[in-house]
Design a protein around this motif. Structure first.
Motif, PDB file in Angstrom:
ATOM      1  N   ARG A 121      -5.266  -0.239   1.443  1.00  0.00           N
ATOM      2  CA  ARG A 121      -4.976   0.071   0.038  1.00  0.00           C
ATOM      3  C   ARG A 121      -5.551  -0.967  -0.913  1.00  0.00           C
ATOM      4  N   PHE A 122      -5.519  -2.231  -0.527  1.00  0.00           N
ATOM      5  CA  PHE A 122      -5.842  -3.289  -1.487  1.00  0.00           C
ATOM      6  C   PHE A 122      -7.066  -4.118  -1.107  1.00  0.00           C
ATOM      7  N   THR A 123      -7.735  -3.814  -0.005  1.00  0.00           N
ATOM      8  CA  THR A 123      -8.962  -4.527   0.363  1.00  0.00           C
ATOM      9  C   THR A 123     -10.060  -3.501   0.627  1.00  0.00           C
ATOM     10  N   ARG A 124     -11.210  -3.995   1.047  1.00  0.00           N
ATOM     11  CA  ARG A 124     -12.326  -3.103   1.362  1.00  0.00           C
ATOM     12  C   ARG A 124     -12.230  -2.520   2.764  1.00  0.00           C
ATOM     13  N   ALA A 125     -11.233  -2.948   3.518  1.00  0.00           N
ATOM     14  CA  ALA A 125     -11.041  -2.392   4.864  1.00  0.00           C
ATOM     15  C   ALA A 125     -10.716  -0.907   4.769  1.00  0.00           C
ATOM     16  N   GLU A 126     -11.224  -0.137   5.722  1.00  0.00           N
ATOM     17  CA  GLU A 126     -11.067   1.310   5.690  1.00  0.00           C
ATOM     18  C   GLU A 126     -10.500   1.813   7.015  1.00  0.00           C
ATOM     19  N   LEU A 127      -9.569   2.769   6.921  1.00  0.00           N
ATOM     20  CA  LEU A 127      -9.073   3.439   8.114  1.00  0.00           C
ATOM     21  C   LEU A 127     -10.116   4.428   8.597  1.00  0.00           C
ATOM     22  N   ASN A 128     -10.340   4.441   9.904  1.00  0.00           N
ATOM     23  CA  ASN A 128     -11.310   5.373  10.463  1.00  0.00           C
ATOM     24  C   ASN A 128     -10.992   6.801  10.009  1.00  0.00           C
ATOM     25  N   PRO A 129     -11.982   7.543   9.498  1.00  0.00           N
ATOM     26  CA  PRO A 129     -11.710   8.893   8.986  1.00  0.00           C
ATOM     27  C   PRO A 129     -11.179   9.857  10.037  1.00  0.00           C
ATOM     28  N   ASP A 130     -11.362   9.540  11.332  1.00  0.00           N
ATOM     29  CA  ASP A 130     -10.837  10.407  12.382  1.00  0.00           C
ATOM     30  C   ASP A 130      -9.339  10.220  12.610  1.00  0.00           C
ATOM     31  N   LEU A 131      -8.750   9.185  11.975  1.00  0.00           N
ATOM     32  CA  LEU A 131      -7.342   8.877  12.191  1.00  0.00           C
ATOM     33  C   LEU A 131      -6.507   9.249  10.974  1.00  0.00           C
ATOM     34  N   ALA A 132      -5.277   9.679  11.220  1.00  0.00           N
ATOM     35  CA  ALA A 132      -4.296   9.920  10.172  1.00  0.00           C
ATOM     36  C   ALA A 132      -3.236   8.831  10.245  1.00  0.00           C
ATOM     37  N   TRP A 133      -2.455   8.701   9.178  1.00  0.00           N
ATOM     38  CA  TRP A 133      -1.441   7.652   9.149  1.00  0.00           C
ATOM     39  C   TRP A 133      -0.354   7.893  10.188  1.00  0.00           C
ATOM     40  N   ALA A 134      -0.121   9.142  10.553  1.00  0.00           N
ATOM     41  CA  ALA A 134       0.827   9.423  11.628  1.00  0.00           C
ATOM     42  C   ALA A 134       0.334   8.860  12.961  1.00  0.00           C
TER      43      ALA A 134
END
Length: 433
Positions: A331-344
């Motif tokens: 949310r607050f840095t340039r780090a990104e969650l892999n688009p293949d993953l959901a928060w669940a």
């Protein structure tokens, strides 16, 4: 004339096709995970059976290699020696993900690293809070910090059939960083004497290992003696010897040169993975999981502040630390969650990371040398790891069903028009969390 029936060799070497079939089976994480979990169950039953003395005698039997300054028990050989093979394979896989895989983007790779750090700080803080409020000892602050990479990957392998591969890569990175952090904590806070000469020799061995890779030197007769010597020096330095396995895995080259059919890392992984999954890790589990758990010890788990702090740290601390660390980093840095993953998926993974087991048991023994207190903490580690594994299994199996349904829908779309509906697939994936 009747031909005599040929018999297979008793306790001999299997024929080549059968060996190939077993090796290929052990290269799949599900089979390796089942072997590991079976070995852990056998250890627990054996250690709490009327034959527990035999178990302890075998585990504590000493033998050594005087030339390398080693005289270890069977339990230590499996934990410090054989487990280094597993960490070699884990290091290779991590290097591959960092160079050519899911984690080659720095913003994506940073996320599990941040998550691992938060997943160590929050459990330690919760332990300190619970222990201090109950008037207990603060010495066990580091016990719930460690994720057991072998058991976590085994549980994930047994559960997963359709979960994204990025989930395993995330867990692998997180668990390796977590284990390295735990090993560093052991070295700094729970090591009475560091041998800097041996540590320097280990780093020199790793530097030579890197040079051999850099200059494209081939031949196992270079690397095997060097690897064993480096491991022995790392052990004698006072630092956990498995660090040598991770380091060598990260050094191995994962890219192919012109004319090469496979990179050195791929060749080593292909050869060593069956040994790791079928021999090293199960034997390690057999002699690490054999913890005697009495009814009295279990009764103290949820009443005494130290064991209760361990359970809360593993079950609640890991979830809060990893999930919130991942969320705030994305949310607050340039780090990104892999688009293949959901928060669940991240929530299930964070729960799975509460399996502390091996390193947690080791730190517990170092932090609580008193046998009575140590037994209570061991019981707490087992209880917390079991609770985390069950909760993670529930969450991840639900996610597995979601991804299986998506896969079946994609298969039906392809059967209908022969062209995969990419837009629908990406839309479903983004909405599945």
């Amino acid at each position: 004339m009747t031909q005599p029936r040929q018999r297979g060799p008793l306790l001999g070497v299997l024929p080549w096709p059968e060996r190939q079939a077993i090796s290929e089976a052990l290269r799949t994480e599900t089979v390796g995970g089942l072997v590991l979990l079976a070995a852990a169950v056998v250890a627990l039953v054996w250690a709490n059976s009327p034959w527990s003395e035999t178990y302890e005698q075998i585990r504590d039997f000493h033998f050594g290699i005087p030339a390398l300054g080693l005289d270890l028990s069977v339990g230590h050989w499996t934990a410090d020696g054989l487990l280094a093979i597993f960490f070699l394979v884990a290091g290779i896989e991590l290097k591959r993900e960092l160079v050519v895989g899911e984690l080659r983007t720095p913003a994506t790779a940073a996320l599990p690293v941040i998550a691992a750090l938060c997943g160590m700080v929050v459990p330690a803080a919760l332990y300190l809070l619970v222990a201090a409020s109950g008037g207990g000892s603060l010495a066990g602050w580091a016990v719930p910090m460690a994720t057991d990479i072998a058991f976590a990957l085994a549980v994930l392998a047994v559960i997963s059939t359709h979960l994204p591969s990025a989930l395993r890569a995330f867990l692998l990175t997180l668990a390796v960083v977590d284990d390295l952090g735990a090993i560093l904590i052991i070295a700094v806070f729970f090591t009475s004497d560091l041998n800097f000469w041996a540590l320097g020799g280990a780093f020199a061995g790793l530097a030579l290992f890197y040079a051999l890779q850099r200059f494209r030197i081939r031949g196992w007769w270079w690397y095997v003696p060097l690897g064993v010597t480096t491991w022995a020096l790392m052990y004698n330095s006072g630092v956990h010897a498995t660090v040598a396995g991770v380091a060598m895995g990260l050094i191995l080259r994962t890219t192919r040169d012109k004319g090469e059919k496979a990179s050195p890392a791929a060749r080593v992984s292909h050869l060593v993975h069956p040994v790791s999954a079928g021999v090293a890790v199960p034997l390690f589990a057999l002699f690490a999981a054999g913890v005697g758990v009495s009814g009295a010890a279990l009764g103290h788990v949820f009443t005494d502040p130290e064991p209760l702090g361990v359970v809360i740290g593993l079950v609640a601390g890991k979830v809060l630390g990893i999930f919130l660390g991942t969320y705030f980093a994305a949310r607050f840095t340039r780090a990104e969650l892999n688009p293949d993953l959901a928060w669940a998926d991240v929530l299930g993974l964070a729960t799975l990371a509460g399996i502390g087991f091996t390193v947690a048991l080791l730190i517990g023994e170092l932090a609580f040398p008193d046998p009575a207190a140590g037994e209570h903490v061991k019981a707490a580690v087992l209880a917390g790891s079991l609770i985390a594994a069950v909760l993670a299994a529930v969450l991840l199996r639900r996610r597995n069903r979601v991804y299986k349904q998506l896969w079946e829908e994609e298969e039906r779309d392809e059967d209908a028009d022969g062209i995969p509906d990419i837009y629908q697939t990406s839309t479903r994936s983004s909405s599945s969390g």
